[in-house]
Design a protein around this motif. Structure first.
Motif, mmCIF file in Angstrom:
data_model
loop_
_atom_site.group_PDB
_atom_site.id
_atom_site.type_symbol
_atom_site.label_atom_id
_atom_site.label_comp_id
_atom_site.label_asym_id
_atom_site.label_seq_id
_atom_site.Cartn_x
_atom_site.Cartn_y
_atom_site.Cartn_z
ATOM 1 N N GLU A 129 -12.687 -6.278 3.132
ATOM 2 C CA GLU A 129 -11.696 -5.997 4.157
ATOM 3 C C GLU A 129 -10.340 -5.718 3.505
ATOM 4 N N GLY A 130 -9.672 -4.666 3.948
ATOM 5 C CA GLY A 130 -8.373 -4.320 3.378
ATOM 6 C C GLY A 130 -8.462 -3.265 2.294
ATOM 7 N N PHE A 131 -9.696 -2.924 1.913
ATOM 8 C CA PHE A 131 -9.864 -1.928 0.858
ATOM 9 C C PHE A 131 -10.886 -0.884 1.305
ATOM 10 N N ARG A 132 -10.619 0.343 0.882
ATOM 11 C CA ARG A 132 -11.640 1.359 1.128
ATOM 12 C C ARG A 132 -12.771 1.145 0.125
ATOM 13 N N LEU B 270 -4.713 -9.569 1.400
ATOM 14 C CA LEU B 270 -5.122 -8.811 0.218
ATOM 15 C C LEU B 270 -5.622 -7.448 0.675
ATOM 16 N N THR B 271 -4.803 -6.449 0.480
ATOM 17 C CA THR B 271 -5.217 -5.087 0.831
ATOM 18 C C THR B 271 -4.797 -4.154 -0.291
ATOM 19 N N GLU B 272 -5.280 -2.952 -0.218
ATOM 20 C CA GLU B 272 -4.894 -1.976 -1.236
ATOM 21 C C GLU B 272 -3.377 -1.839 -1.308
ATOM 22 N N LEU C 236 -10.006 -7.775 -9.357
ATOM 23 C CA LEU C 236 -10.295 -8.533 -8.139
ATOM 24 C C LEU C 236 -11.790 -8.818 -8.038
ATOM 25 N N PRO D 145 -9.930 -3.101 -6.917
ATOM 26 C CA PRO D 145 -9.664 -3.115 -8.355
ATOM 27 C C PRO D 145 -10.623 -4.034 -9.116
ATOM 28 N N LEU E 218 -1.734 -4.968 -2.790
ATOM 29 C CA LEU E 218 -1.970 -5.084 -4.230
ATOM 30 C C LEU E 218 -0.973 -4.208 -4.992
ATOM 31 N N ARG F 289 -12.599 1.225 -3.814
ATOM 32 C CA ARG F 289 -11.203 1.155 -4.236
ATOM 33 C C ARG F 289 -10.756 -0.264 -4.574
ATOM 34 N N GLU G 24 2.014 -5.397 -7.679
ATOM 35 C CA GLU G 24 2.156 -4.938 -9.058
ATOM 36 C C GLU G 24 3.511 -4.274 -9.293
#
Lengths: 103, 427
Positions: free
Chosen positions: B42-45, A13-15, B53, B50, A18, B48, A22
């Motif tokens: 982890e995996g997101f700044r 699960l990362t930006e 989530l 959503p 994601l 950021r 979508e």
């Protein structure tokens, strides 16, 4: 044969993923290093009750690590791992928080 | 915040609360926004992740942060604005948030039953008066006699009723000893009720050897077929039990009695005391049973459940047997309901008929106990100094008062019954 739980280690699960989910219906997993595309496809289809159209895999090489200790420079290597990016039939979706069939 | 009280049977109350969405929604949104900004994943700044989530991962804890103050307020208002004498902690059920309906939840709890004790006047209660007869005394005497029997060695042949002490070795059909089946100093009682063995051993003398044949019965339930066993028996001793004569000597051996007649009287006295005690406890039980039947109240579920819980945990502590908990619960249920009802009725009676015991009365009782002697005085002092024991005494005295009151109001029918209805007299 291995169970889906042994093949699919965890979702990624990362930006980036994601966004892929979508726009392109692509989902990524950390999978067992010895799993092949056919096994991964079957495992995802069984666990999330979706139709898989394509599976792309890549072995991510572990980083080498260097560390200065009292005994001098030591070398190490993180493990390699396999990533699978699964494309679902358009319209199918995976909800990682609810939609799993617990086994 | 609005609420509505639903009266349910068994002194149960369910209160539905609702808070309009306009009040809760902004708070919830604010909380989510705050979380979205600050959460590190982890995996997101940072910032950021959503919203959907966040809702899935932390929704429960964010929501409870927002909803809990409302639940607390609900408790406060409910008990400030209503006079509930509640007996268990209210439980929150069906906590839901809907963008249209707003926040809704239900509090469930039991309240202390409110009722009047009635119907006790002229209540018919059967009192079992237990009586002791001469025959009971004789039976007790007989069992005493048998307990004081002496064992003597017998010279000569063994007869029915004797005991044969022997070494036994199990052998197979050919007479070869079975390893590990050697039993030393086994005692065999030559009973008339077991002719298959008795008949084989009657007439043996000390030192004799005999081959004994014995068929174990088939057990259809366990699927065991009948089986023949052979034993090589070597008789070591033959013994006999002799009962002592029932005379004055016997009485002297038993205790501080000089004649048999004295012993008889003592047994009579003890049996009568036992009968009296039994009579009293049975009567108390019958009285309470009848009252519980007469007074029409329902026992609150939470009280009954708590009581059963107590009984079950008590049982588990005491017994090592593994019993199915469900079975245990259903076994205890009836008595738990009765006891809870009795507890409530007793409490109400004390209030209704002013049967409470004052400090002065407790003190008076303690004084009268102390007057009985040095030992009793010490005991009384001990009770006086311990709060717990004092309360227990007060409870007992209250019990006495309640019972005296009930007895004075009830119609009691006495029925005479023997202390030992069947032939099972025991000392």
């Amino acid at each position: 044969m291995k169970s889906e739980r042994q093949i699919l280690v965890k979702p990624i699960l990362t930006e980036k993923m994601l966004k892929q989910q979508e726009t392109a219906g692509k989902y990524a997993f950390v999978v067992a290093a010895e799993a092949n595309k056919i096994e991964i496809k079957k495992a995802v289809e069984k666990k999330f009750e979706v139709t898989v159209e394509n599976v792309a895999t890549v072995v991510v090489k572990g980083k080498t690590k260097r560390m200065n200790t009292r005994r001098g420079l030591t070398h190490g290597k993180q493990s390699d791992w396999k990533k699978a990016i699964v494309t679902l039939r358009s319209g199918d979706k995976i909800d990682f928080f609810e939609g799993t069939k617990s086994k | 915040m609005e609420y509505q009280i639903n009266v349910q049977p068994n002194w149960h109350r369910a209160v539905d609360f609702s808070v309009p969405a306009e009040e809760v929604k902004p708070q919830l949104d604010e909380k989510y926004a705050l979380y979205t900004k600050s959460v590190k994943l982890e995996g997101f700044r940072k910032g950021r992740v959503p919203a959907h989530l966040i809702k899935k991962m932390f929704g429960k804890s964010i929501e409870s942060d927002v909803f809990n103050p409302y639940i607390r307020e609900a408790y406060d208002r409910l008990f400030k604005e209503n006079e509930f004498d509640f007996i268990n902690t209210p439980e929150v059920h069906n906590l839901q948030f809907d963008a249209e309906k707003g926040l809704t939840f239900t509090l469930h709890f039991d309240i202390r039953p409110v009722f009047e004790v009635s119907g006790y006047k002229g209540m018919e209660v059967e009192k079992e008066v237990l009586t002791v007869s001469e025959a009971d005394v004789e039976k007790t005497l007989k069992s005493l006699q048998s307990r004081h029997a002496m064992v003597f060695n017998v010279e000569g042949e063994a007869q029915v009723g004797h005991y044969v002490v022997a070494d036994m070795q199990e052998v197979d059909h050919n007479g070869i000893a079975v390893v590990g089946k050697h039993y030393e100093n086994e005692v065999v009682w030559l009973q008339e009720e077991r002719p298959e063995i008795t008949s084989q051993l009657v007439g043996v003398t000390t030192g004799d050897e005999r081959r004994l044949q014995w068929t174990t019965p088939a057990d259809a339930e366990k699927g065991i077929a009948s089986e023949e066993h052979f034993f090589q028996v070597k008789v070591k001793e033959i013994k006999e039990r002799r009962l002592p004569e029932l005379d004055d000597e016997f009485a002297k051996d038993i205790g501080p009695f000089t004649t048999l007649e004295e012993l008889r009287q003592d047994i009579m006295k003890r049996l009568e005391a036992q009968a009296e005690m039994e009579t009293r406890s049975r009567f108390e039980h019958a009285l309470i049973d009848e009252l519980v039947k007469t007074v029409d109240i329902e026992a609150p579920t939470s009280m009954v459940e708590n009581y059963i819980e107590l009984l079950v945990s008590d049982f588990k502590k005491k017994s090592k047997e593994s019993v199915k908990e469900d079975e245990l619960r259903s076994y205890y249920r009836a008595s738990a309901v009765r006891n809870v009802k009795w507890y409530l009725i007793r409490e109400q009676m004390v209030k209704q008929f002013e049967l409470s015991v004052s400090d002065e009365e407790v003190e008076e009782r303690l004084k009268s106990v102390a007057a009985q002697g040095e030992e009793a005085a010490k005991r009384a002092e001990e009770i006086r100094n311990s709060k717990e024991q004092k309360e227990r005494l007060r409870d007992e005295m209250e019990d006495e008062k309640v019972q005296a009151f009930l007895i004075s109001q009830a119609r009691i029918k006495e029925v005479k019954k023997p202390l030992y209805p069947e032939q099972e007299a025991q000392a």
